[in-house]
Design a protein around this motif. Structure first.
Motif, PDB file in Angstrom:
ATOM      1  N   HIS A   2      -6.903 -14.222  -4.567  1.00 12.58           N
ATOM      2  CA  HIS A   2      -7.477 -14.763  -5.799  1.00 12.58           C
ATOM      3  C   HIS A   2      -7.638 -13.856  -7.003  1.00 12.58           C
ATOM      4  CE1 HIS A   2     -10.432 -16.725  -8.067  1.00 12.58           C
ATOM      5  NE2 HIS A   2     -11.434 -15.951  -7.683  1.00 12.58           N
ATOM      6  N   VAL A   3      -8.012 -12.329  -6.708  1.00 14.95           N
ATOM      7  CA  VAL A   3      -7.953 -11.710  -7.654  1.00 14.95           C
ATOM      8  C   VAL A   3      -6.822 -11.423  -8.468  1.00 14.95           C
ATOM      9  CG1 VAL A   3      -8.402  -8.841  -8.086  1.00 14.95           C
ATOM     10  CG2 VAL A   3     -10.249 -10.393  -6.529  1.00 14.95           C
ATOM     11  N   ASN A   4      -5.632 -11.086  -7.462  1.00 16.62           N
ATOM     12  CA  ASN A   4      -4.455 -10.819  -8.257  1.00 16.62           C
ATOM     13  C   ASN A   4      -3.718 -11.915  -8.573  1.00 16.62           C
ATOM     14  OD1 ASN A   4      -4.357  -8.015  -6.931  1.00 16.62           O
ATOM     15  ND2 ASN A   4      -3.562  -8.798  -5.191  1.00 16.62           N
ATOM     16  N   SER A   5      -4.248 -13.264  -8.429  1.00 24.23           N
ATOM     17  CA  SER A   5      -3.706 -14.499  -9.067  1.00 24.23           C
ATOM     18  C   SER A   5      -4.450 -14.778 -10.168  1.00 24.23           C
ATOM     19  CB  SER A   5      -3.618 -15.479  -8.073  1.00 24.23           C
ATOM     20  OG  SER A   5      -2.865 -15.159  -6.905  1.00 24.23           O
ATOM     21  N   ASP A   6      -5.892 -14.978 -10.079  1.00 25.81           N
ATOM     22  CA  ASP A   6      -6.292 -15.378 -11.269  1.00 25.81           C
ATOM     23  C   ASP A   6      -7.413 -14.493 -12.090  1.00 25.81           C
ATOM     24  OD1 ASP A   6      -5.913 -17.974  -9.972  1.00 25.81           O
ATOM     25  OD2 ASP A   6      -7.403 -17.985  -8.450  1.00 25.81           O
ATOM     26  N   TRP A   7      -7.272 -13.211 -11.766  1.00 27.81           N
ATOM     27  CA  TRP A   7      -8.098 -12.480 -12.738  1.00 27.81           C
ATOM     28  C   TRP A   7      -7.234 -11.069 -13.243  1.00 27.81           C
ATOM     29  CZ3 TRP A   7     -12.622 -13.261 -14.505  1.00 27.81           C
ATOM     30  CH2 TRP A   7     -13.591 -14.264 -13.814  1.00 27.81           C
ATOM     31  N   THR A   8      -6.132 -11.640 -13.460  1.00 28.11           N
ATOM     32  CA  THR A   8      -5.193 -10.689 -14.360  1.00 28.11           C
ATOM     33  C   THR A   8      -5.639 -10.162 -15.632  1.00 28.11           C
ATOM     34  OG1 THR A   8      -3.968 -12.641 -15.120  1.00 28.11           O
ATOM     35  CG2 THR A   8      -3.350 -11.534 -13.186  1.00 28.11           C
ATOM     36  N   LYS A   9      -6.799 -10.808 -16.062  1.00 26.54           N
ATOM     37  CA  LYS A   9      -7.225 -10.423 -17.469  1.00 26.54           C
ATOM     38  C   LYS A   9      -8.333  -9.208 -17.276  1.00 26.54           C
ATOM     39  CE  LYS A   9      -7.348 -14.753 -20.275  1.00 26.54           C
ATOM     40  NZ  LYS A   9      -7.961 -15.666 -20.804  1.00 26.54           N
ATOM     41  N   HIS A  10      -8.443  -8.968 -15.882  1.00 33.32           N
ATOM     42  CA  HIS A  10      -9.078  -7.649 -15.688  1.00 33.32           C
ATOM     43  C   HIS A  10      -8.248  -6.735 -14.839  1.00 33.32           C
ATOM     44  CE1 HIS A  10     -12.561  -4.986 -14.866  1.00 33.32           C
ATOM     45  NE2 HIS A  10     -12.111  -5.095 -13.657  1.00 33.32           N
ATOM     46  N   VAL A  11      -7.401  -7.004 -13.794  1.00 33.93           N
ATOM     47  CA  VAL A  11      -6.711  -6.103 -13.055  1.00 33.93           C
ATOM     48  C   VAL A  11      -5.478  -6.066 -13.666  1.00 33.93           C
ATOM     49  CG1 VAL A  11      -8.086  -6.562 -10.881  1.00 33.93           C
ATOM     50  CG2 VAL A  11      -6.021  -7.806 -11.348  1.00 33.93           C
ATOM     51  N   GLY A  12      -4.849  -7.140 -14.494  1.00 33.87           N
ATOM     52  CA  GLY A  12      -3.526  -6.763 -15.186  1.00 33.87           C
ATOM     53  C   GLY A  12      -2.511  -6.960 -13.953  1.00 33.87           C
ATOM     54  N   GLU A  13      -1.378  -6.360 -14.291  1.00 32.66           N
ATOM     55  CA  GLU A  13      -0.337  -6.222 -13.052  1.00 32.66           C
ATOM     56  C   GLU A  13      -0.612  -5.291 -12.268  1.00 32.66           C
ATOM     57  OE1 GLU A  13       2.538  -8.623 -12.939  1.00 32.66           O
ATOM     58  OE2 GLU A  13       1.168  -9.473 -14.618  1.00 32.66           O
ATOM     59  N   THR A  14      -1.474  -4.395 -12.314  1.00 35.69           N
ATOM     60  CA  THR A  14      -1.681  -3.509 -11.269  1.00 35.69           C
ATOM     61  C   THR A  14      -2.154  -3.981 -10.180  1.00 35.69           C
ATOM     62  OG1 THR A  14      -2.163  -1.889 -13.060  1.00 35.69           O
ATOM     63  CG2 THR A  14      -3.151  -1.372 -10.882  1.00 35.69           C
ATOM     64  N   GLY A  15      -3.273  -5.018 -10.132  1.00 36.01           N
ATOM     65  CA  GLY A  15      -3.652  -5.644  -8.809  1.00 36.01           C
ATOM     66  C   GLY A  15      -4.497  -4.976  -7.925  1.00 36.01           C
ATOM     67  N   VAL A  16      -4.845  -5.431  -6.950  1.00 34.15           N
ATOM     68  CA  VAL A  16      -5.740  -4.678  -5.964  1.00 34.15           C
ATOM     69  C   VAL A  16      -5.193  -4.997  -4.560  1.00 34.15           C
ATOM     70  CG1 VAL A  16      -7.868  -4.784  -7.202  1.00 34.15           C
ATOM     71  CG2 VAL A  16      -7.155  -6.654  -5.630  1.00 34.15           C
ATOM     72  N   THR A  17      -5.277  -4.165  -3.742  1.00 28.81           N
ATOM     73  CA  THR A  17      -5.117  -4.280  -2.167  1.00 28.81           C
ATOM     74  C   THR A  17      -6.288  -3.767  -1.350  1.00 28.81           C
ATOM     75  OG1 THR A  17      -4.510  -2.268  -1.714  1.00 28.81           O
ATOM     76  CG2 THR A  17      -2.705  -3.431  -2.521  1.00 28.81           C
ATOM     77  N   CYS A  18      -6.252  -4.058  -0.045  1.00 24.10           N
ATOM     78  CA  CYS A  18      -7.595  -3.886   0.800  1.00 24.10           C
ATOM     79  C   CYS A  18      -8.116  -2.017   0.432  1.00 24.10           C
ATOM     80  CB  CYS A  18      -7.322  -3.974   2.196  1.00 24.10           C
ATOM     81  SG  CYS A  18      -6.523  -5.479   2.718  1.00 24.10           S
ATOM     82  N   TYR A  19      -6.876  -1.232   0.355  1.00 26.95           N
ATOM     83  CA  TYR A  19      -7.380  -0.004   0.178  1.00 26.95           C
ATOM     84  C   TYR A  19      -8.154   0.253  -1.089  1.00 26.95           C
ATOM     85  CZ  TYR A  19      -6.551   4.823   0.291  1.00 26.95           C
ATOM     86  OH  TYR A  19      -6.746   6.388   0.291  1.00 26.95           O
ATOM     87  N   THR A  20      -7.735  -0.457  -2.124  1.00 27.47           N
ATOM     88  CA  THR A  20      -8.431  -0.336  -3.426  1.00 27.47           C
ATOM     89  C   THR A  20     -10.025  -0.020  -3.195  1.00 27.47           C
ATOM     90  OG1 THR A  20      -6.792  -1.764  -4.336  1.00 27.47           O
ATOM     91  CG2 THR A  20      -8.747  -1.138  -5.889  1.00 27.47           C
ATOM     92  N   CYS A  21     -10.595  -1.055  -2.270  1.00 30.65           N
ATOM     93  CA  CYS A  21     -12.008  -0.731  -2.073  1.00 30.65           C
ATOM     94  C   CYS A  21     -12.353   0.093  -0.686  1.00 30.65           C
ATOM     95  CB  CYS A  21     -12.432  -2.011  -1.904  1.00 30.65           C
ATOM     96  SG  CYS A  21     -12.622  -3.125  -3.415  1.00 30.65           S
ATOM     97  N   HIS A  22     -11.469  -0.339   0.533  1.00 28.26           N
ATOM     98  CA  HIS A  22     -12.019   0.225   1.694  1.00 28.26           C
ATOM     99  C   HIS A  22     -11.510   1.981   1.890  1.00 28.26           C
ATOM    100  CE1 HIS A  22     -13.168  -3.404   4.099  1.00 28.26           C
ATOM    101  NE2 HIS A  22     -12.454  -4.014   2.854  1.00 28.26           N
ATOM    102  N   ARG A  23     -10.692   2.178   1.316  1.00 25.24           N
ATOM    103  CA  ARG A  23     -10.260   3.801   1.331  1.00 25.24           C
ATOM    104  C   ARG A  23     -10.191   4.023   2.778  1.00 25.24           C
ATOM    105  NH1 ARG A  23     -10.106   5.814  -3.941  1.00 25.24           N
ATOM    106  NH2 ARG A  23      -9.857   3.802  -5.199  1.00 25.24           N
ATOM    107  N   GLY A  24      -9.578   3.526   3.945  1.00 23.26           N
ATOM    108  CA  GLY A  24      -9.384   3.790   5.054  1.00 23.26           C
ATOM    109  C   GLY A  24     -10.623   3.331   5.995  1.00 23.26           C
ATOM    110  N   GLN A  25     -11.710   2.736   5.375  1.00 27.89           N
ATOM    111  CA  GLN A  25     -13.081   2.680   6.143  1.00 27.89           C
ATOM    112  C   GLN A  25     -13.303   1.286   6.387  1.00 27.89           C
ATOM    113  OE1 GLN A  25     -16.264   4.768   4.626  1.00 27.89           O
ATOM    114  NE2 GLN A  25     -14.860   6.204   3.406  1.00 27.89           N
ATOM    115  N   LEU A  26     -13.937   0.966   7.452  1.00 26.36           N
ATOM    116  CA  LEU A  26     -14.181  -0.600   7.834  1.00 26.36           C
ATOM    117  C   LEU A  26     -15.005  -1.286   6.767  1.00 26.36           C
ATOM    118  CD1 LEU A  26     -12.936  -2.342  10.100  1.00 26.36           C
ATOM    119  CD2 LEU A  26     -15.343  -1.974  11.224  1.00 26.36           C
ATOM    120  N   VAL A  27     -16.127  -0.479   6.356  1.00 33.55           N
ATOM    121  CA  VAL A  27     -16.685  -0.968   5.247  1.00 33.55           C
ATOM    122  C   VAL A  27     -16.652  -0.209   4.097  1.00 33.55           C
ATOM    123  CG1 VAL A  27     -19.433  -1.531   4.605  1.00 33.55           C
ATOM    124  CG2 VAL A  27     -18.746  -1.685   6.794  1.00 33.55           C
ATOM    125  N   PRO A  28     -16.231  -0.591   2.864  1.00 31.02           N
ATOM    126  CA  PRO A  28     -16.042  -0.106   1.694  1.00 31.02           C
ATOM    127  C   PRO A  28     -17.145   1.164   1.533  1.00 31.02           C
ATOM    128  CG  PRO A  28     -15.404  -2.126   1.378  1.00 31.02           C
ATOM    129  CD  PRO A  28     -16.175  -2.194   2.392  1.00 31.02           C
TER     130      PRO A  28
END
Length: 351
Positions: free
Chosen positions: A143-169
Motif C-alpha cells: 500500500h505504501v509503495n503503490s499509494d503513497w509515492t508522494k511521500h516515498v517516491g520511487e525509493t519505496g519501503v521494505t520490511c527492513y526500512t522499519c524493522h532493521r533485523g528485529q521482530l519489533v521495529p
C-alpha cells in the motif's frame, strides 16, 4: 608557622587536583563539535543543515543495507498452487516467493529465523500471531509503495526500512497518558511539565502523536484569522505542535529549516519542497496507524500492547527514518522486489 603552611599545602594540593580534573571534564564535554554544514536554501536565508561528523559516521553504520539474495526470475509455478494457505503472495512464482521469505527473515527476524512467524512443523498453520500480523504488514508495504509515492517516491519501503533485523521495529509508540496528575487547580491536563524525550527532553506535552498521528488534529501554531473572528488556535495547541515538531527534527536528524523557512514558518510559498513531502508523510502515518496497525490490536498478545488497554504499537517518522532525513540514506531496496509494489487482496477473512 611551619605547621600552618603544611596544613595549607595539604589542603590546596587535593583542591588543585580536583580543579584540574573538573577542568578536563568540562573541556571534553564542552568541546566545540566537529560539524559540517550543507546549504539547502537560497543564499542568505540561513537554511543550513549542521551535522556532527561523528554522528553522521554512526548514522551511516546504522543504516547499512544487508546483502540481497539474487533475483530468482519470473519462471516456475505460482506459490499459491505449490504451497498451502498462501493468502498474500500466491501469484508470485515459487523461486521469487522463497527469495522474499529468506529476505524477510533477515529483515525482520535475524535471530529467530523462520520460527518467528511459522510453525516449522506445519508452515500452513496460522496459530502464531506473528504470521497473521506479517500478512497484514506485507499488504501495508504494498500500500505504501503503490499509494503513497508522494511521500516515498520511487525509493519505496521494505520490511527492513522499519524493522532493521528485529521482530519489533526499534521506533514505535504507544499512547502516553503520562504520570498521574493532581486534581483541582493543580491539574495539568495538557500532559506537560515532565521531561519528555519525544520533545527533545523539554517539558512540552508527552504525547503529541495521539492527536496528530492517530487522530486528524490540525497541526498549527499561528491562526489563519485575527482574534476578533474567533481564533480557534490556543496556546495548548501550540505547545502540542512544538512537541510534535521537535520529535520530527529528532526523527530525521535535521533542523527546523529542513522543512521551513524560519523567516516565516507559516508561509508555504517560502518553504522548501521537503515541507510538501512531510505533509504527505503525516497523512500517510495517520492512514497506516488507523487502517493497518490499530486494527491488529486484537491479534497481539498483551506483552506487545501499550499500557492502555488494547493499544497497539504505532508508527511515526522515526519508525522509517531512524534519525536520517531519507531512510537508509535514500537507497532503494524495493526495486529488487517488484512484488512489494503490487497491491494484493487477502483471501478468506482478510487476516
Amino acid at each position: 608557622m611551619i605547621g600552618f603552611r603544611l596544613a595549607l599545602l595539604l589542603l590546596l594540593v587535593p583542591l588543585a587536583i580536583a580543579l584540574n580534573v573538573f577542568g578536563l571534564i568540562v573541556s571534553k564535554t564542552l568541546n566545540r563539535p566537529n560539524t559540517q554544514s550543507e546549504q539547502h536554501g537560497y543564499r542568505g536565508t540561513g537554511m543550513v543543515l549542521l551535522q556532527e561528523r561523528k554522528a553522521k559516521t554512526a548514522a551511516l553504520a546504522a543504516n547499512a543495507i544487508p546483502a540481497s539474495v539474487p533475483y530468482a526470475g519470473d519462471e516456475g509455478a505460482k506459490a499459491g498452487t505449490v504451497y498451502e494457505n498462501v493468502k498474500v503472495l500466491g501469484n508470485v512464482n515459487v523461486g521469487e516467493f522463497t527469495r522474499l521469505m529468506v529476505s524477510m527473515t533477515k529483515w525482520v527476524a535475524a535471530d529467530q529465523g523462520c520460527a518467528a512467524c511459522h510453525n516449522t512443523a506445519n508452515f500452513a498453520d496460522d496459530s502464531l500471531y506473528t504470521k497473521v500480523v506479517a500478512r497484514r504488514m506485507l499488504q501495508m508495504v504494498q500500500h505504501v509503495n503503490s499509494d503513497w509515492t508522494k511521500h516515498v517516491g520511487e525509493t519505496g519501503v521494505t520490511c527492513y526500512t522499519c524493522h532493521r533485523g528485529q521482530l519489533v521495529p526499534p521506533n514505535v509508540w504507544f499512547s502516553d497518558p503520562g504520570p498521574t496528575q493532581a486534581g483541582g487547580s493543580a491539574q495539568m491536563p495538557a500532559g506537560k511539565n515532565h521531561p519528555s524525550m519525544v520533545a527533545g527532553g523539554s517539558a512540552l506535552p508527552l504525547d503529541p502523536f495521539t492527536p496528530y498521528l492517530e487522530q486528524n488534529g490540525e497541526i498549527r501554531v499561528a491562526s489563519k484569522t485575527a482574534l476578533q473572528t474567533g481564533n480557534p488556535q490556543s496556546i495548548k495547541q501550540a505547545q502540542w505542535t512544538y512537541s510534535l515538531m521537535m520529535s520530527f527534527s529528532k526523527s530525521l536528524g535535521v533542523n527546523c529549516n529542513f522543512c521551513h523557512n524560519t523567516r516565516s514558518f507559516y508561509s508555504w510559498s517560502d518553504s522548501p519542497p521537503q515541507r510538501i513531502t512531510a505533509w504527505h508523510g503525516i497523512r500517510m502515518v495517520r492512514d497506516l496507524n488507523s487502517n493497518y496497525l490499530n486494527p491488529l490490536s486484537d491479534k497481539l498478545p498483551a506483552n506487545r500492547l501499550g499500557p492502555a488497554a488494547g493499544d497497539a504499537p504505532k508508527v511515526f517518522c522515526a519508525t522509517c527514518h531512524n534519525g536520517v532525513s531519507k531512510p537508509l540514506f535514500g537507497v532503494s531496496m524495493v526495486k529488487e522486489f517488484p512484488e512489494l509494489r503490487e497491491k494484493t487482496q487477502l483471501q478468506s477473512d482478510g487476516r
